[in-house]
Design an enzyme around this catalytic site. Structure first.
Site, PDB file in Angstrom:
ATOM      1  N   ILE A 137      25.088  49.190  59.154  1.00 25.66           N
ATOM      2  CA  ILE A 137      24.818  49.134  57.706  1.00 25.66           C
ATOM      3  C   ILE A 137      23.808  50.211  57.322  1.00 25.66           C
ATOM      4  CG2 ILE A 137      23.962  47.695  55.838  1.00 25.66           C
ATOM      5  CD1 ILE A 137      24.529  45.235  57.570  1.00 25.66           C
ATOM      6  N   LYS A 206      12.319  44.277  62.585  1.00 31.25           N
ATOM      7  CA  LYS A 206      13.146  44.916  61.552  1.00 31.25           C
ATOM      8  C   LYS A 206      12.512  44.749  60.175  1.00 31.25           C
ATOM      9  CE  LYS A 206      17.302  44.450  64.359  1.00 31.25           C
ATOM     10  NZ  LYS A 206      18.338  43.470  64.789  1.00 31.25           N
ATOM     11  N   GLY A 303      26.601  46.014  68.083  1.00 36.05           N
ATOM     12  CA  GLY A 303      27.846  46.402  68.728  1.00 36.05           C
ATOM     13  C   GLY A 303      27.904  47.895  68.936  1.00 36.05           C
TER      14      GLY A 303
END
Lengths: 431, 431
Positions: A137, A206, A303
């Site tokens: 993203i 994050k 991933g």
């Protein structure tokens, strides 16, 4: 065609994905660009990493990162080693040797962001880190550039795929936390030692990065309130569902009059909230900006190829010369951002879900709601069931907005009541 | 502090928003950047536009756009006139006079993109247009830069707020199309002449822009299949809901072995599809990329400040020098993109929702499903109600995947049956 030379250090899952994209014969980059990044070398301490993909002869493989760090022919170092020790040395050495850095390392940036940014500025180089939050993203670019005309008011994110996978399975399949975690480990969605993910530490890292970009502040990660999902019980997911809420692990940053709220915890969201339908390993981040209002960005948070997609976007940004401009003109990268004052959890105001375990006796609800009322906490809805667990009955209350300090005081009084058994469970709500 | 000088042409809603952000004393831009864009002049053919906000003496107001276009002291022209005639002249003149251009004009770019991009390249200048699609949503930057490592496979977008508002109201409040449109007009969500929005033309313009960025092609807008929402009936929304689908007006671009599918039409989405919960005036675009997989970006697709947020992001991109790099290195801006071959609608394959109006007589379903079967269309589910409308009963079929050419042939045969009355309605599905 201009060539920009890239070296990858760390040939794990993401490194392999990045190499695949850069080496692809029909690369989308060649289709789209005149300037193309060219993979020159790969370093990994494990010599077997060489065999993960077929390397053309022009690509050097080495077990010594220094070979790439000292190669004057390499312009960009992609740090994919992970962790905050060796990775830090690699990044510093790369900058000192006049190379731009691309990294996916959230821990490194969360803990040492300011120091590394100062170092990069000092050497006229840049550090890009799109892949550090939200995998594929492009949240960093959105927050930094797309929403630059906004004062950011609030960031709410599902930024950890492992915990979102576990909570989704618990919610949809009615499987207890322990069993779901095991399943996630078997599928490779959770690490053998899942602490960083399930205790919310990865989300906190994050969040520190998002807060830096969104609010222009330096964050001491240790001061972020961090509560993971390991204590979430199925019954709370059920009752919350009945009240119209879905349980998610959220990373939350909110602007206050002075300082910020920064917190990671299991959170109840109304079913119609856009984040409540973000399921499985997907990530999503909602941002509220002064001009744009509410927005959301959603995609695969981890991933091989999704994360590689973000790393390669950064490599291109450096190769075209844009990253350097961004890095050297935006104040957030000066390394001089003020350390933000993080609001004490006692000061936050939200609605609360409370689950008491009580003895089924007249007047219990009156006692509990009386104490809550004394602490300025009013009740919005109640679920009381006859079904007993170990001779007790669950009593679920949803409050109106209250201050957490008041709630904690009320709960410690309620704990003294002889009709209240076990630990009282509370969950915070975002609307 | 470096200053970059901006002139705004067109002081409508968006222009006013852009001026507000640029003139704000506590501008987020000043907080975030060392280089700041400075508003120097505003042009609008209506002299009263001057009074929309308080202009400081340093900002020129003129009713003659040429004053700004010929001012050597202005570096960036923001074109917010709209339409494709005067706006085109303004953009060309700005480029010829050595100014970079920022615009929110989807029609202009959809119709004359290649010509204008060639012109800009020829003069070493750039055209930025983040606000042309999705209002405040930074979809152009995401598709162009954030997903650059991807071959784009599919784009599905809710890119028109007016129609999404109308469909949401129809779905949630059970109000007929005509009444909802009137309400939207009263609230300012729909124009007096709503054709561009409700017939899908605005969505088609935006789709042409997304296809250019995503697939690197030039599009002849006239060849985009375009079906609006003005014929949508409440009953179709109800039946679709019962079958598990939500109706949305989608702009769809899909890669085929050769060429593209490009189409705008009311579309059924499963309730759990992320686009099906995008309500009201919000926009959202789903993109499927080869590396990133499925992603979505969501936010306010129109309105003064959201759209201004995107325009100002572009202004900053130009001011920092990044827009020029992007524009002059990416092949999509060469103005040399091949005109794409758009697949004939008869070739598309999807599931279909069919609503027949039939006479309630034995054997009707057998006749209809027999004809469908002869054309290789098999049925996935059926709703048949006893409730009669004008002596007929509705028969709703959901098909498995079928080719549209086959469907049209079957429907023209079915039309001949004496048991079938009125027009048969069909809607396409995206999963």
């Amino acid at each position: 065609m201009k060539r920009i030379h890239v070296g990858i250090i760390g040939m794990g899952t993401i490194g392999t994905g990045v190499a695949k994209i850069l080496l692809e014969a029909n690369s989308p980059l060649r289709e789209k660009l005149d300037t193309v990044p060219v993979l020159m070398g790969i370093a990994d301490c494990n010599p077997d990493a060489k065999n993960k993909i077929a390397l053309p002869p022009a690509v050097t493989f080495t077990t010594d990162a220094n070979t790439l760090l000292h190669d004057p022919n390499i312009h960009i170092i992609v740090e994919l080693v992970g962790g905050a020790t060796i990775a830090k040395e690699i990044v510093i050495k790369a900058l000192e040797n006049g190379k731009d850095v691309v990294t996916a390392n959230k821990m490194l940036l969360a803990l040492h962001g300011s120091e590394l940014f100062r170092k990069a500025r000092q050497h006229g180089k840049s550090i890009s880190f799109e892949a550090s939050v939200g995998g594929g993203i492009p949240i960093i670019a959105e927050l930094r550039d797309g929403l630059i005309a906004n004062k950011i008011e609030c960031i709410l994110g599902i930024v950890n795929g492992t915990t979102n996978y576990i909570l989704t399975r618990m919610t949809k399949e009615n499987v207890e936390y322990g069993a779901t975690l095991k399943e996630a480990q078997t599928l490779g969605y959770a690490e053998k030692d899942p602490t960083m993910d399930v205790e919310g530490i990865d989300s906190a890292h994050k969040l520190a990065i998002l807060a830096r970009i969104g609010f222009g502040v330096d964050v001491n990660c240790e001061n972020i309130y961090c509560e993971g999902i390991s204590k979430v019980e199925l019954s709370d997911i059920w009752y919350a569902h009945e009240l119209g809420y879905t349980l998610k692990l959220l990373a939350i940053a909110k602007k206050r009059e002075s300082g910020l709220e920064l917190r990671v915890h299991p959170t109840l969201l109304p079913h119609e909230h856009p984040l409540s339908s973000v399921n499985g390993v997907f990530n999503a981040i909602c941002i509220k900006g002064s001009a744009v209002g509410d927005s959301m960005i959603y995609g695969r948070g981890a991933g091989e190829m999704p994360t590689a997609s973000a790393v390669v976007a950064d490599i291109v940004d450096v190769a075209l010369g844009r990253a350097n401009i961004t890095f050297n003109t935006m104040k957030i990268f000066s390394g001089q951002c003020e350390r933000v004052s993080i609001a004490d959890m006692k000061e936050i105001k939200t609605r609360y879900y409370l689950r008491f375990s009580v003895i089924d006796r007249p007047g219990v609800l009156a006692k509990i709601s009386g104490i809550l009322g004394n602490h300025e906490i009013s009740i919005a809805s109640v679920i009381q069931r006859q079904a007993k667990e170990k001779g007790h009955v669950p009593l679920i209350l949803m409050t109106h907005i209250a201050e957490e300090g008041n709630l904690l005081n009320a709960l410690s009084e309620i704990k003294q009541l002889d009709v209240v058994k076990d630990q009282t469970r509370f969950l915070r709500v975002e609307e």
